[in-house]
Design a protein around this motif. Structure first.
Motif, PDB file in Angstrom:
ATOM      1  N   TYR A  97       0.800  -1.117   0.102  1.00 17.04           N
ATOM      2  CA  TYR A  97      -0.127   0.113  -0.141  1.00 17.04           C
ATOM      3  C   TYR A  97       0.809   1.127   0.021  1.00 17.04           C
ATOM      4  O   TYR A  97       1.943   1.100   0.617  1.00 17.04           O
ATOM      5  N   ASN A  98       0.455   2.074  -0.799  1.00 13.74           N
ATOM      6  CA  ASN A  98       1.122   3.535  -0.863  1.00 13.74           C
ATOM      7  C   ASN A  98       1.350   4.209   0.241  1.00 13.74           C
ATOM      8  O   ASN A  98       2.291   4.988   0.563  1.00 13.74           O
ATOM      9  N   ALA A  99       0.380   4.265   1.034  1.00 16.30           N
ATOM     10  CA  ALA A  99       0.336   5.015   2.267  1.00 16.30           C
ATOM     11  C   ALA A  99      -0.841   4.516   3.290  1.00 16.30           C
ATOM     12  O   ALA A  99      -1.589   3.575   2.939  1.00 16.30           O
ATOM     13  N   LEU A 100      -0.663   4.690   4.542  1.00 16.36           N
ATOM     14  CA  LEU A 100      -1.587   4.392   5.407  1.00 16.36           C
ATOM     15  C   LEU A 100      -2.258   5.548   5.756  1.00 16.36           C
ATOM     16  O   LEU A 100      -2.033   6.631   5.883  1.00 16.36           O
ATOM     17  N   SER A 101      -3.504   5.401   6.391  1.00 12.35           N
ATOM     18  CA  SER A 101      -4.237   6.512   7.270  1.00 12.35           C
ATOM     19  C   SER A 101      -4.897   5.989   8.406  1.00 12.35           C
ATOM     20  O   SER A 101      -5.060   4.384   8.730  1.00 12.35           O
ATOM     21  N   ALA A 102      -5.128   6.992   9.530  1.00 12.59           N
ATOM     22  CA  ALA A 102      -5.790   6.227  10.703  1.00 12.59           C
ATOM     23  C   ALA A 102      -6.727   7.382  11.397  1.00 12.59           C
ATOM     24  O   ALA A 102      -6.226   8.655  11.212  1.00 12.59           O
ATOM     25  N   VAL A 103      -7.956   7.153  11.512  1.00 14.13           N
ATOM     26  CA  VAL A 103      -8.787   7.913  12.183  1.00 14.13           C
ATOM     27  C   VAL A 103      -8.313   8.370  13.463  1.00 14.13           C
ATOM     28  O   VAL A 103      -7.441   7.430  14.394  1.00 14.13           O
ATOM     29  N   THR A 104      -8.570   9.533  13.891  1.00 12.28           N
ATOM     30  CA  THR A 104      -8.223   9.828  15.245  1.00 12.28           C
ATOM     31  C   THR A 104      -8.991   9.041  16.363  1.00 12.28           C
ATOM     32  O   THR A 104     -10.179   8.621  16.152  1.00 12.28           O
ATOM     33  N   PRO A 105      -8.242   8.497  17.299  1.00 12.75           N
ATOM     34  CA  PRO A 105      -8.822   7.653  18.429  1.00 12.75           C
ATOM     35  C   PRO A 105      -9.895   8.437  18.931  1.00 12.75           C
ATOM     36  O   PRO A 105     -10.156   9.585  19.352  1.00 12.75           O
ATOM     37  N   PHE A 106     -11.326   7.640  19.130  1.00 14.80           N
ATOM     38  CA  PHE A 106     -12.331   8.144  19.425  1.00 14.80           C
ATOM     39  C   PHE A 106     -13.000   7.463  20.686  1.00 14.80           C
ATOM     40  O   PHE A 106     -12.404   6.692  21.295  1.00 14.80           O
ATOM     41  N   TYR A 107     -14.369   8.227  21.100  1.00 15.20           N
ATOM     42  CA  TYR A 107     -15.309   7.435  22.001  1.00 15.20           C
ATOM     43  C   TYR A 107     -14.638   8.008  23.466  1.00 15.20           C
ATOM     44  O   TYR A 107     -15.332   8.935  24.247  1.00 15.20           O
ATOM     45  N   TYR A 108     -13.536   7.676  23.856  1.00 14.44           N
ATOM     46  CA  TYR A 108     -12.727   8.184  25.049  1.00 14.44           C
ATOM     47  C   TYR A 108     -12.275   9.640  24.762  1.00 14.44           C
ATOM     48  O   TYR A 108     -11.891   9.918  23.726  1.00 14.44           O
ATOM     49  N   LYS A 109     -12.381  10.526  25.690  1.00  8.37           N
ATOM     50  CA  LYS A 109     -11.771  11.795  25.451  1.00  8.37           C
ATOM     51  C   LYS A 109     -10.384  11.940  25.665  1.00  8.37           C
ATOM     52  O   LYS A 109      -9.657  12.238  26.616  1.00  8.37           O
ATOM     53  N   PHE A 110      -9.493  11.365  24.560  1.00  5.28           N
ATOM     54  CA  PHE A 110      -8.279  11.532  24.493  1.00  5.28           C
ATOM     55  C   PHE A 110      -7.575  12.602  24.506  1.00  5.28           C
ATOM     56  O   PHE A 110      -8.071  13.763  23.960  1.00  5.28           O
ATOM     57  N   THR A 111      -6.237  12.966  25.393  1.00  5.09           N
ATOM     58  CA  THR A 111      -5.642  14.203  25.334  1.00  5.09           C
ATOM     59  C   THR A 111      -4.974  14.200  24.065  1.00  5.09           C
ATOM     60  O   THR A 111      -4.914  13.287  23.232  1.00  5.09           O
ATOM     61  N   PHE A 112      -4.460  15.425  23.545  1.00  2.00           N
ATOM     62  CA  PHE A 112      -3.634  15.454  22.539  1.00  2.00           C
ATOM     63  C   PHE A 112      -2.552  14.735  22.565  1.00  2.00           C
ATOM     64  O   PHE A 112      -1.972  14.205  21.361  1.00  2.00           O
ATOM     65  N   ASP A 113      -1.619  14.708  23.645  1.00  2.00           N
ATOM     66  CA  ASP A 113      -0.417  14.068  23.802  1.00  2.00           C
ATOM     67  C   ASP A 113      -0.787  12.447  23.361  1.00  2.00           C
ATOM     68  O   ASP A 113       0.184  11.850  22.789  1.00  2.00           O
ATOM     69  N   GLU A 114      -2.108  11.902  23.874  1.00  2.00           N
ATOM     70  CA  GLU A 114      -2.336  10.678  23.516  1.00  2.00           C
ATOM     71  C   GLU A 114      -2.631  10.312  22.120  1.00  2.00           C
ATOM     72  O   GLU A 114      -2.292   9.235  21.703  1.00  2.00           O
ATOM     73  N   ILE A 115      -3.357  11.377  21.557  1.00  2.00           N
ATOM     74  CA  ILE A 115      -3.345  11.166  20.236  1.00  2.00           C
ATOM     75  C   ILE A 115      -2.068  11.106  19.442  1.00  2.00           C
ATOM     76  O   ILE A 115      -1.885  10.482  18.545  1.00  2.00           O
ATOM     77  N   LYS A 116      -1.252  12.112  19.787  1.00  2.00           N
ATOM     78  CA  LYS A 116       0.184  12.117  18.925  1.00  2.00           C
ATOM     79  C   LYS A 116       0.768  10.832  19.331  1.00  2.00           C
ATOM     80  O   LYS A 116       1.384  10.303  18.268  1.00  2.00           O
ATOM     81  N   HIS A 117       0.720  10.055  20.443  1.00  2.00           N
ATOM     82  CA  HIS A 117       1.466   9.100  20.858  1.00  2.00           C
ATOM     83  C   HIS A 117       0.761   8.055  19.894  1.00  2.00           C
ATOM     84  O   HIS A 117       1.639   7.064  19.278  1.00  2.00           O
ATOM     85  N   TYR A 118      -0.347   8.042  19.640  1.00  2.00           N
ATOM     86  CA  TYR A 118      -1.091   7.126  18.931  1.00  2.00           C
ATOM     87  C   TYR A 118      -0.704   6.964  17.549  1.00  2.00           C
ATOM     88  O   TYR A 118      -0.219   5.844  16.810  1.00  2.00           O
ATOM     89  N   TYR A 119      -0.463   8.415  16.973  1.00  2.00           N
ATOM     90  CA  TYR A 119      -0.083   8.368  15.324  1.00  2.00           C
ATOM     91  C   TYR A 119       1.412   7.724  15.236  1.00  2.00           C
ATOM     92  O   TYR A 119       1.754   7.085  14.226  1.00  2.00           O
ATOM     93  N   ASN A 120       2.152   8.318  16.323  1.00  2.00           N
ATOM     94  CA  ASN A 120       3.672   8.135  15.982  1.00  2.00           C
ATOM     95  C   ASN A 120       3.839   6.343  16.397  1.00  2.00           C
ATOM     96  O   ASN A 120       4.735   5.934  15.957  1.00  2.00           O
TER      97      ASN A 120
END
Length: 289
Positions: A97-120
């Motif tokens: 696959y040429n690239a990946l994508s990922a939806v922002t983690p949802f349902y729980y109110k994640f902090t931005f630091d948690e979202i950043k950790h998820y993507y990285n």
């Protein structure tokens, strides 16, 4: 990586199992009939968030096999289960696959630091590129220009699928990050998104209306705004009729009327009622017959 990408529909049997032959037919229709530039696999339109991991893998595999390198492929691997996301990221990368994508983690109110950790965590596990999937009206996750910038500090995060109506934010993102890919995610707002400088669009209606949507995109890119606006009106008439009749059921029904085995929707989504079938036939006669 620029251009028009179908958010790929997936064919299921009535019992919820994967209709593999039907999925191949949908891929072929998108490439051969709609003439799209790429496929976005495993997103909302693919009913992804109702599927088990092994079925997601099977879908990625079938699409890659049927495509055989003809168009670009983006694999949406986002999940509340980050271990699943990493597993899918590795699997799709191995498939080419040429690239990946990922939806922002949802349902729980994640902090931005948690979202950043998820993507990285996801993208650093593979030798590939990441496109953020931002769809705040479904996830409840809104990010600022500066927060997108923090994510873009990872050079493997190359862009965003922007499925939001905040065009002020879109304009600010385009100005701040001219070298990042931005895909419009709302089919009905393609023209203003192109005027603001998006590099492409990813949409569900492109599975059946890809030719006209692609024409609209390139008219707008060429600055032929009056012509593009007339076409956006036509596209939005079609989108309105589809939404009024039931989005995924109608799109699959329209494909079926064109000889594509688009199958059923995954439960708990309902199957087409007789009334919806009649509505789909009316839409088909109006726009495709």
């Amino acid at each position: 990586m620029k251009g028009i990408y179908s958010a790929l529909l997936v064919s299921f049997n009535e019992d919820g199992s994967l209709n593999e032959n039907g999925l191949r037919q949908i891929v072929r229709h998108n490439i051969d009939v709609c003439g799209i530039d790429g496929l976005y696999v495993g997103g909302s339109t693919g009913e992804n968030f109702m599927l088990p991991t092994e079925m997601k893998k099977r879908i990625f595999s079938i699409v890659a096999d049927e495509n055989k390198g003809q168009v670009n492929l983006i694999a949406q691997v986002g999940s509340l289960n980050i271990e699943e996301s990493v597993e899918l990221a590795k699997y799709a990368t191995d498939l080419g696959y040429n690239a990946l994508s990922a939806v922002t983690p949802f349902y729980y109110k994640f902090t931005f630091d948690e979202i950043k950790h998820y993507y990285n965590t996801i993208i650093n596990s593979v030798d590939n590129k990441m496109i953020i999937y931002s769809i705040p009206f479904l996830t409840g996750v809104n990010m600022s220009v500066d927060q997108f910038g923090e994510l873009f500090e990872n050079e493997k995060i190359i862009g965003v699928k922007f499925t939001a109506g905040d065009f002020y934010l879109l304009e600010r993102l385009r100005k701040a990050y001219p070298d990042k890919l931005i895909f419009s995610g709302f089919d009905e707002m393609m023209l203003p998104a192109v005027v603001l400088g998006v590099d492409g669009a990813i949409g569900s209606t492109f599975n059946v209306n890809g030719k006209k949507s692609k024409e609209l995109f390139y008219l707008a890119k060429e600055g032929k705004i009056a012509e593009a606006l007339n076409l956006q009106h036509e596209v939005n008439d079609f989108i309105t009729d589809v939404l009024d009749n039931g989005l995924y059921q109608t799109l699959k029904g329209l494909l079926s009327l064109q000889g594509v085995d688009a199958g059923y929707c995954k439960r708990p989504m309902k199957s087409q009622t007789e009334e919806m079938k009649k509505g789909t036939e009316k839409i088909y006669r109006k726009y495709f017959a």
